[in-house]
Each structure stands twice: as C-alpha cells, then as structure tokens.
Design a protein around this motif. Sequence first.
Motif, mmCIF file in Angstrom:
data_model
loop_
_atom_site.group_PDB
_atom_site.id
_atom_site.type_symbol
_atom_site.label_atom_id
_atom_site.label_comp_id
_atom_site.label_asym_id
_atom_site.label_seq_id
_atom_site.Cartn_x
_atom_site.Cartn_y
_atom_site.Cartn_z
ATOM 1 N N LEU A 131 -11.312 -12.600 4.083
ATOM 2 C CA LEU A 131 -11.626 -11.454 4.936
ATOM 3 C C LEU A 131 -12.563 -11.813 6.090
ATOM 4 O O LEU A 131 -12.415 -11.312 7.203
ATOM 5 N N ILE A 149 -7.064 -4.467 11.348
ATOM 6 C CA ILE A 149 -7.653 -5.352 10.351
ATOM 7 C C ILE A 149 -8.403 -6.459 11.062
ATOM 8 O O ILE A 149 -7.805 -7.213 11.854
ATOM 9 N N SER A 150 -9.717 -6.547 10.845
ATOM 10 C CA SER A 150 -10.524 -7.581 11.490
ATOM 11 C C SER A 150 -11.588 -8.053 10.513
ATOM 12 O O SER A 150 -11.642 -7.595 9.374
ATOM 13 N N ILE A 154 -11.333 -3.035 7.461
ATOM 14 C CA ILE A 154 -10.069 -2.387 7.784
ATOM 15 C C ILE A 154 -10.376 -0.981 8.296
ATOM 16 O O ILE A 154 -11.048 -0.206 7.618
ATOM 17 N N THR A 239 -13.863 3.168 8.393
ATOM 18 C CA THR A 239 -13.882 1.730 8.183
ATOM 19 C C THR A 239 -14.085 1.409 6.710
ATOM 20 O O THR A 239 -15.027 1.907 6.089
ATOM 21 N N PRO A 242 -15.379 -5.037 4.553
ATOM 22 C CA PRO A 242 -14.745 -6.188 3.901
ATOM 23 C C PRO A 242 -15.365 -6.502 2.538
ATOM 24 O O PRO A 242 -14.668 -7.004 1.648
#
Lengths: 378, 246
Positions: A131, A149-150, A154, A239, A242
């Motif tokens: 992640l 998705i970064s 997410i 959000t 992660p």
Amino acid sequence: MHRDAVLQALVLVAVVAGMVWLVGNVQSNLERQNINSGFGFLSERAGFGINQTLIDYTEDDSFGRVVVIGLLNTLLVSILGILFATLLGFSLGVARLSRNWLISKIAMVYIEIFRNVPLLLQIMFWYFGVLRNLPSPRQALSVGDAMFISNRGIVVPWLEAGAGAMWYGLGLLALAAGFIWLRRRALNAKLTSGQPTQVWRPLLVLALALFGAAAVMAGVPFALDVPQLKGFNFRGGVTVIPEFVALLLALSLYTAAFIAEIVRSGINSVNKGQREASAALGLPESLALRLVVIPQALRVIIPPLTSQYLNLTKNSSLAVAIAYPDIVSVLAGTTLSQVGQAVEIIFVTMMIYLSLSLFTSWAMNRYNQRMAFVGNAT
Amino acid sequence: MTDPVIRISDMNKWFGTFHVLRDINLQVAAGEKIVICGPSGSGKSTLIRCLNRLEQHQEGTIEVEGVSLDGSLKNLESIRSNVGMVFQQFNLFPHMSVLENCTLAPIWVKQKTKQEAEALARQFLERVRIPDQADKYPGQLSGGQQQRVAIARALCMNPDIMLFDEPTSALDPEMIKEVLDVMVELAEDGMTMLCVTHEMGFARQVADRVIFMDEGEIVEENEPEAFFSNPQNERTKMFLSQVLSH
C-alpha cells in the motif's frame, strides 16, 4: 472432603492477602515517585490528532473520548475481519475438500502460505510492501474517476445524508425484517403445501414499495460526494486509510487460513455413514450437505472457530506496528506516553480486551448450545 | 415368473487392484426375499451397496426396476428413493428427532407436506412398535430401537425394494430379536428384500433363496431347506459348519 475445604479456604486467603499486598505496594511506590494515580486523566484534554475517527474528534477532546475512538477502531477492524475471514475461510475449507484436483490444491497452497508466515510480517507486507508503494495522489489509480487508490489510502464516493434520511434507515430495517418473514413463510408453505414458494420476487417488490414510500415521505435527501484531486491530496468522499486496509487484509487472510482448516476437519468429522444414509434416501448431495452434514459439522467447528475470533480480535493490537489507531495504539501508546500512568492505562486496555473476548465467547457458546445433540450421539 | 425387479449380469468390481466382485449374475423377482451370507470380506455388502450405487461397478450391467445403473444416469435420486436401505451402524441423523429422521426425505425428496409426512412416519413407527419414541433423539434410544427407527425411516419413502446390510451385527444379543421380528413382518407383507446377515434362523424362516458368497463370487444359491441340509460346495459346507456349530 472436610480437609479439602479447609485447604481451599487457606489458599483463597493467601491469594487475597497477596493481592492486597501488591496493590498497597504499587500505591506506596507511585506516591513516593510523585506519579499521579486514579482515573482523573480521562477528563483531561488529549491534545493529539488521530487519523481515523468514526465519531467526531478534535485535539481539544478528552482522553476519555480517545478511549472510545480507539475502541471503535478496534471493533471496526475486528468485526469486519471476522466477517471476511469467516466467508473466505468457509469457502476455502469447502474448496479444500473439493473433488476437483486444481481447486483443492489451490486452497491447500493458500492455507499453507498464509498460516505459516507470521502475522506481523503479513501486516508489514501489505502496508510497507504494497500500500505504501502505490503512486502518490497526483498519479493515483482511478476507477471511473470516482474511486482513487494511492499511497494515502483508498478514496471512495460517499452519500451525504440530509434530513429525512432516517426514513430510509427505517425502510432498510423493515426490509431486513421482511426478508426474514418471507423466508419463514416460504419454509412454512413448503411444509404445508409441499411446494416451495419464492422469496426473491416478493422481496424485490417489498424493497421497491418501502423505498418508494421513503421517497414520498422524505424526497431524496442524499447528495453524492465524489472525491476530487485538489493540490496534493483529495477532497470529498471518504478516505479509507492504508493502515486500516493493510491490517484488515492481513487479519482476514491470515485467520481465514486457520478457519479453512477448522471447517475442513469439521466436515470430515461427520461420519461417512451420514452421507450414505442421505444418499440412500434419495437426497441430492446439496441437500444432504445443508440438512445433514453442515448442522453436525458446526457442532465441531464452533468451539475452535470461537478461538479464532478471539485471536483475530486480540491480534488486531498488532496495529501498533503500522500506527493504525486502535485501542492499544492510542491508549497504551500515545496516551500512556503523555500521561505516564502505566498501571491504570494498561489495566483499562486489558479490561477492554477481556470484556470483548468474554462477550464473543458468551455469544458463540449460546450458539453452540443450540447445536448440541440430545442424548449419546454415536 | 414376472419380470425381475433386479437384474445383474456379468458384473465385476475392483477396489483399486483388488477384485472385490467377480462375474456376478443375479435376478430378483418382485416380492422375493433373498438372504446373502458368507465370510467377512467376501463382497456381500459391496454387492448390495452396488444396487443403489453407493458403490459403482466397473463391468457388466445392473438394472433396478428396468433402469440401468451407470454413469449416464440422470436421476439417481429417484431410483434411490425407491430402494430403501438399512445399515449395520443405523446411520440415523443424531441432530434430528426420530420423527424428523423419518420425515426428512418424504418432505425434501417426495415434496410431501409436513402433515402428510408426519402421519406417514407415525404409521410406520407404529409398525416397528416404537410410536411413543417419536419425539426423542436417536442418542436417547437403545440400539435395537435405533435400528427399528432406521427401518421406519426407509419405509417412509414407500420403497419397492429394501436392502439390509448386516442390520443386527452391531446389536446386543437381546435386541436382535426385536429387529428381526420387524423384518419378518415386513417379509410377510410381501416386500422385496435383499438381506446380508449371519442370522441363519431368519434365513430359514423367511428367505426364498439363500446366496453364499466367497472371495467376490456367488458360490452357491438354493432354497433355504436345501441350502442348509445339503450344501454342494466345499466352501459352503465349511462356512455353514462354522456358523451353525455354536
């Protein structure tokens, strides 16, 4: 008999005396070192931020609220983890018993990998290995320009509920009740008229009617909040951090491997004769599984399954390794380092886990009692 | 003689490399009672388990009520619901009451209503002489009672043929009679029966034919009187001398 009672009373007295001595000792030591004791700190200002809060929270809120936030975060990851691990574990357990060579071997390889690598490493793998290595928000992977998705997590669109959303909530509750009622009605119809009746079509009609009624009562009080890239991060939507994704993935995938083995051995424990008797009566295999094998397997599955649920909940405390704000991380971590009252804080944290575990055991034992056989089953 | 309800021709079966049934030929007429005996490991249980395809044969043909049992069979369940089976270990469903054991298949396979199925079940429980145990669980019954429930459970499907796989072998001696009595009554009512058993008294009393098997073969078959008084084959003689001597 009499001597046993005297002996037990003596042991009890010794244990109580030991505890009194311990408590007194701790108190006098704390006083000598000028460390505060008691739970007064719970109402003091916390002064630190938390990156996932299910209820409103600011740095000005109290340590008491921090406890609630941490508990809710632990509950969130544990409940979802138990849900996913159970679904995946049951599927894998049944797949492991499949007569299809490939399906059985895939399940076996999964089980052997996930249950033989330490959980802490798996959490770190998902967090640091996967992640955190995702692209930054500006290069985020986009799903239909709505979900992103970064390495910041997410981001998903969210329904912003306005006044009147309560009617929809009520509609949802009524739908759940209607589903249970329809299923019961279908079984009754099967038993009284011999013919099975439908569940899904009336359920669809009921859903349309209920949400139609809610729309008439309250209009459509929802606004879709789609996330958008503003500067270096996203605005809007919700959000999922992660840390949460990594912990949930690791806990679910790891525990599912154990549950799969429990399910497999549970099904195997049902005497072969039970399937043969079902087959000899003309029951198709799917019905034999549902009505004869699974109900008996559950009796064997539930006690070790309960242990896995308890393990998953307790293992969620490994969250500290990746700074997911669970109860251990925010209470026995941040709060402890700020307040310094180790005895009280560790005690509260332990009591919280103990209560969670005892509640889970109690609920599962009640379920297990309903499954128990009457008389001496062979 | 009417058309046979069971017709086995040149049937062979292997467990791995072990040749468990060799060139079996057997025809059973409607209403006929057959007792199959033989030393353990002779294939007698496997033979009757092939008749409702709990075991699959590899060569030859088996026809039950005119339907050939082979891999292409679509509705094995419908054949099975016409062929009742009673096992050595009873195999009652321990999580269901006696009544539920008896109504499960009629409700889910024959699509009977619960009321019909229960009426039928009580009628057969009466017939096996345990009507008052309907609401108990298998674990609360004696072995003999459990086996009688198992017979009632099979009868609730109104089968045309009943298979018995050593029904009294797991019972204490004093319970054997109560199960055999039920089986004798069933025979007198004209049920087609194939029975693997060592109860030679039962064989004498009800069998139309006794079949002796050894090492996967049907060695000898005859009417009970002739079978017991004048066995032809050496292996039959030796077996009978061992079974009847005590």
